[in-house]
Design an enzyme around this catalytic site. Structure first.
Site, PDB file in Angstrom:
ATOM      1  N   GLU A   1      16.834  16.657  10.984  1.00 29.28           N
ATOM      2  CA  GLU A   1      17.739  16.536  11.961  1.00 29.28           C
ATOM      3  C   GLU A   1      18.559  17.871  12.336  1.00 29.28           C
ATOM      4  OE1 GLU A   1      21.873  14.069  12.929  1.00 29.28           O
ATOM      5  OE2 GLU A   1      21.713  15.256  11.332  1.00 29.28           O
TER       6      GLU A   1
ATOM      7  N   ASP B   1      19.243  15.377   6.810  1.00 29.79           N
ATOM      8  CA  ASP B   1      20.758  15.205   7.573  1.00 29.79           C
ATOM      9  C   ASP B   1      21.160  16.801   7.796  1.00 29.79           C
ATOM     10  OD1 ASP B   1      22.730  13.282   8.491  1.00 29.79           O
ATOM     11  OD2 ASP B   1      23.853  14.662   7.281  1.00 29.79           O
TER      12      ASP B   1
ATOM     13  N   HIS C   1      20.892   5.847  14.563  1.00 27.54           N
ATOM     14  CA  HIS C   1      22.332   5.041  14.255  1.00 27.54           C
ATOM     15  C   HIS C   1      23.247   5.979  14.652  1.00 27.54           C
ATOM     16  CE1 HIS C   1      21.496   8.488  11.633  1.00 27.54           C
ATOM     17  NE2 HIS C   1      22.601   8.372  11.314  1.00 27.54           N
ATOM     18  N   ASP C   2      22.988   7.059  15.552  1.00 28.55           N
ATOM     19  CA  ASP C   2      24.235   7.990  15.825  1.00 28.55           C
ATOM     20  C   ASP C   2      24.422   7.955  17.272  1.00 28.55           C
ATOM     21  OD1 ASP C   2      24.607   9.105  13.498  1.00 28.55           O
ATOM     22  OD2 ASP C   2      23.571  10.870  13.406  1.00 28.55           O
TER      23      ASP C   2
ATOM     24  N   ASP D   1      16.976   9.571   3.075  1.00 29.74           N
ATOM     25  CA  ASP D   1      17.668  10.131   4.135  1.00 29.74           C
ATOM     26  C   ASP D   1      18.308  11.368   2.795  1.00 29.74           C
ATOM     27  OD1 ASP D   1      19.629  11.181   5.830  1.00 29.74           O
ATOM     28  OD2 ASP D   1      19.443   9.237   6.746  1.00 29.74           O
TER      29      ASP D   1
HETATM   30  O1  TEU Z   1      24.682  13.492  12.040  1.00 34.72           O
HETATM   31  C1  TEU Z   1      24.930  14.934  12.357  1.00 34.72           C
HETATM   32  C2  TEU Z   1      25.427  15.480  13.475  1.00 34.72           C
HETATM   33  O2  TEU Z   1      25.520  16.484  14.069  1.00 34.72           O
HETATM   34  C3  TEU Z   1      26.406  14.275  14.188  1.00 34.72           C
HETATM   35  O3  TEU Z   1      27.558  15.329  14.472  1.00 34.72           O
HETATM   36  C4  TEU Z   1      26.034  13.806  15.066  1.00 34.72           C
HETATM   37  O4  TEU Z   1      25.763  14.701  16.352  1.00 34.72           O
HETATM   38  C5  TEU Z   1      26.975  12.787  15.539  1.00 34.72           C
HETATM   39  O5  TEU Z   1      26.750  11.654  14.837  1.00 34.72           O
HETATM   40  C6  TEU Z   1      26.754  12.174  17.265  1.00 34.72           C
HETATM   41  O6  TEU Z   1      27.935  11.152  17.410  1.00 34.72           O
HETATM   42  C7  TEU Z   1      24.342  13.239  10.562  1.00 34.72           C
HETATM   43  C8  TEU Z   1      24.294  12.044  10.679  1.00 34.72           C
HETATM   44  O7  TEU Z   1      23.033  11.412  11.310  1.00 34.72           O
HETATM   45  C9  TEU Z   1      25.398  11.057  10.903  1.00 34.72           C
HETATM   46  O8  TEU Z   1      25.202   9.760  10.955  1.00 34.72           O
HETATM   47  C10 TEU Z   1      26.367  11.533  10.029  1.00 34.72           C
HETATM   48  O9  TEU Z   1      27.666  11.141  10.194  1.00 34.72           O
HETATM   49  C11 TEU Z   1      26.422  13.192   9.884  1.00 34.72           C
HETATM   50  O10 TEU Z   1      25.081  13.604   9.646  1.00 34.72           O
HETATM   51  C12 TEU Z   1      27.445  13.604   8.729  1.00 34.72           C
HETATM   52  O11 TEU Z   1      26.569  13.148   7.423  1.00 34.72           O
END
Ligand code: TEU
Ligand code: CA
Length: 565
Positions: free
Chosen positions: A256, A199, A328-329, A98
């Site tokens: 992403e 990310d 994971h989000d 990542d």
């Molecule tokens: O997520 C980026 C992101 O745009 C987040 O706002 C996402 O939309 C949100 O988690 C949804 O609830 C990445 C990673 O995948 C996330 O786990 C991190 O928290 C974030 O970046 C910050 O690094």
């Protein structure tokens, strides 16, 4: 489209903290991953993306990196990482790291140096800006709530953080900072990782004037995405990143990206695009509410289908996206994209068939292959995730009761996907011999790897069959490279499509998401059943298919047919 090695692969995301605990401290780790490589191989996985394992204070679960060159001691050592790489290679599995380079941790040496000398060299690694009108430089709201600006102690400066205040944004206008990042990326590639999941990368371009925008919420702030969407020129930065960091190693990259402009698709993932691929988040975007989780509506099947079809049709002329139903989000796909009556093994297999056989690179998220579901928590205290706590607050501030606010978290919390992997029906789901860092979903006695390995009819076995079918000598050309052609679009309960190779081979996939039985009339041809989740129609038979091409699908039935010449 030029063919690349990764087009033919199946990828799998590991959330290391929750995958498998090798030493009993309740936290998943590298040893735990090494132990499960055979399991992944057996499932048919070729690429493993591991969420951040770098040294971190874990304010945002490792997405706040304090040293890009170190493995977090919670996860193990660099020797163990090298062992993981070697063991994965032995099994033909590639490791993807990542890459979190929009921001780092406030504990990173660079930021500490910046704070110590707010007008010095390292302050310029970040955005240290003068306040305006006695307040912050602009009115942006961070992704995790509150202003994106935090005062720099002892000065009239503020530093920028689009995410948590412990995640200061890195200044991509600073050539020196960029060179340090590029060198770090090459260092990991030199070690032998195949590439990166990148990310939040669209956020790296900032408007140096930080203009205010009209407020979009009761807090008087505006989502920082507004500035991200308005500013021009992210492409130049991404090109530089590609040329200086990825190209020398022909690295595989999956980005992403939210908030991309539609016309940029080609620039991002077309021939010589900035990235190898990006996640297709079009379905995920249906899950959000206008102001937060509290005003989000359940995803309607008809909308979901329309969105997936549109995206498939648009992308196939341009490139190859990465398909997901969860990560994971996000909450679990089975709990999000299926109507309630379908949240069972049969319905979950149906969702899997549709998802895995789309055109694109499938990314499974740990536990998806056994049909893991959302995990309801009893109180907000049971959640760990920083985003969940913010959404809970936002819901209360908008006038929700505590119960309603908790309910929103139960449906949308990122922790739904972060509960420990369910390996067995033993204590703590076999994830750890200690106390897990986050509650295990109580349904582990019903849903776990060990039981499903023993059951030929399990979701896990169905995933294996889907993956094997996709890779099979006979169908790979069609199922990997073939065009996506939607069918029975007007039928509001059915998701059906053909995959069609250049040579004219056709595979038909149909799923009945409705509550009632469905009859579809296919062109009068001969068909062979390649796979079905219908127990009454064993593979290789035609029992659900009449000679005149009438196909009968029960509620939650899914079938994969080969059309004979
Ligand atoms: O997520 C980026 C992101 O745009 C987040 O706002 C996402 O939309 C949100 O988690 C949804 O609830 C990445 C990673 O995948 C996330 O786990 C991190 O928290 C974030 O970046 C910050 O690094
Ligand atoms: Ca551990």
């Amino acid at each position: 489209m030029e063919r690349k090695w990764w087009h033919e692969k199946i990828a799998y995301q590991i959330y290391p903290k929750s995958f498998n605990d090798g030493n009993g401290d309740g936290i998943g780790d590298l040893r735990g991953i090494i132990e499960k490589l055979d399991y992944l191989k057996e499932l048919g996985i070729d690429i493993v993306w591991i969420s951040p394992i770098y040294q971190s204070p874990f304010v945002d679960q490792g997405y706040d990196i304090s040293d890009y060159y170190k493995i977090a001691p919670e996860f193990g050592t660099m020797e163990e990482f090298d062992e993981l790489l070697a063991e994965a290679k032995k099994r033909g599995i590639e490791i993807v790291m990542d890459l979190v380079i929009n921001h780092c941790s406030d504990q990173h040496e660079w930021f500490q140096k910046a704070l110590a000398d707010p007008y010095g060299e390292y302050a310029n690694y970040f955005y240290f800006e003068k306040g305006r009108n006695g307040g912050a430089p602009s009115n942006y709201r961070s992704y995790f709530g509150g202003s994106v600006w935090e005062p720099v102690p002892g000065t009239d400066l503020y530093y920028l953080h689009l995410f948590a205040k412990e995640q200061p944004d890195l200044n991509w206008n600073n050539p020196k900072m960029k060179e340090e990042l590029f060198a770090m990326i090459r260092w990991w590639l030199e070690k032998g990782v195949a590439g990166f999941r990148i990310d939040a990368i669209i956020n790296i371009k900032k408007d140096p004037n930080f203009p205010d925008f009209p407020a979009d919420g009761p807090d008087g702030l505006v989502s920082c995405t507004k500035m991200v969407e308005e500013v021009e020129g992210v492409g130049e930065l991404l090109e530089e990143l590609r040329q200086k960091a990825f190209d020398p190693y022909q690295a595989f990259t999956v980005a992403e990206v939210f908030n991309m402009r539609e016309e940029e698709l080609k620039e991002f993932v077309g021939e010589n695009g900035h990235f190898s691929t990006m996640f297709d988040f079009s379905a995920h975007l249906l899950t959000g509410g206008e102001h937060g989780w509290y005003d989000a509506k359940p995803v309607k099947f008809s909308e979901w289908k329309k969105t997936v079809i549109e995206s498939q049709l648009e992308v196939q002329n341009v490139g190859f996206l990465a398909n997901i139903i969860e990560n994971h989000d996000e909450p679990r796909g089975a709990s999000t994209y299926l109507p309630e009556y379908a949240v069972n093994p049969r319905g979950i297999k149906m969702l899997a068939a549709v998802n895995i056989l789309l055109r694109g690179l499938p990314f499974l998220y740990q536990g998806q292959e056994i049909g893991m579901r959302n995990c309801p928590m009893d109180s907000i205290e049971d959640y760990d995730d920083i985003n969940t706590k913010d959404q809970y607050r936002t819901a209360l501030e908008a006038g929700c009761t505590e119960e309603e606010a908790l309910d929103a978290c139960i449906r949308y919390s990122r922790d739904n996907a972060r509960t420990p992997m369910q390996w067995s029906h033993e204590k703590e789901a076999g994830f750890t011999t200690g106390k897990p860092w986050l509650k295990v979903n109580p349904n582990y006695t019903e849903i776990n790897v060990e039981d499903q390995l023993k059951d030929e009819d399990s979701v896990l076995h169905f995933y294996k069959k889907l993956i094997a079918l996709r890779k099979s000598e006979a169908y790979r050309e069609t199922l990997i490279f073939g065009r996506f052609v939607p069918a029975f679009e007007a039928d509001e309960d059915v998701f059906a499509f053909y995959r069609e190779s250049e040579g004219g081979d056709r595979v038909f996939i149909a799923a009945n998401f409705g509550k009632e039985e469905k009859t579809l009339t296919l062109p009068e041809k001969r068909y062979t059943v390649l796979l079905t989740n219908d127990d009454s129609a064993p593979e290789g038979t035609l029992s659900t298919l009449e000679n005149d091409g009438t196909l009968c699908l029960k509620s939650c039935g899914a079938i994969v047919l080969r059309e004979e010449a």
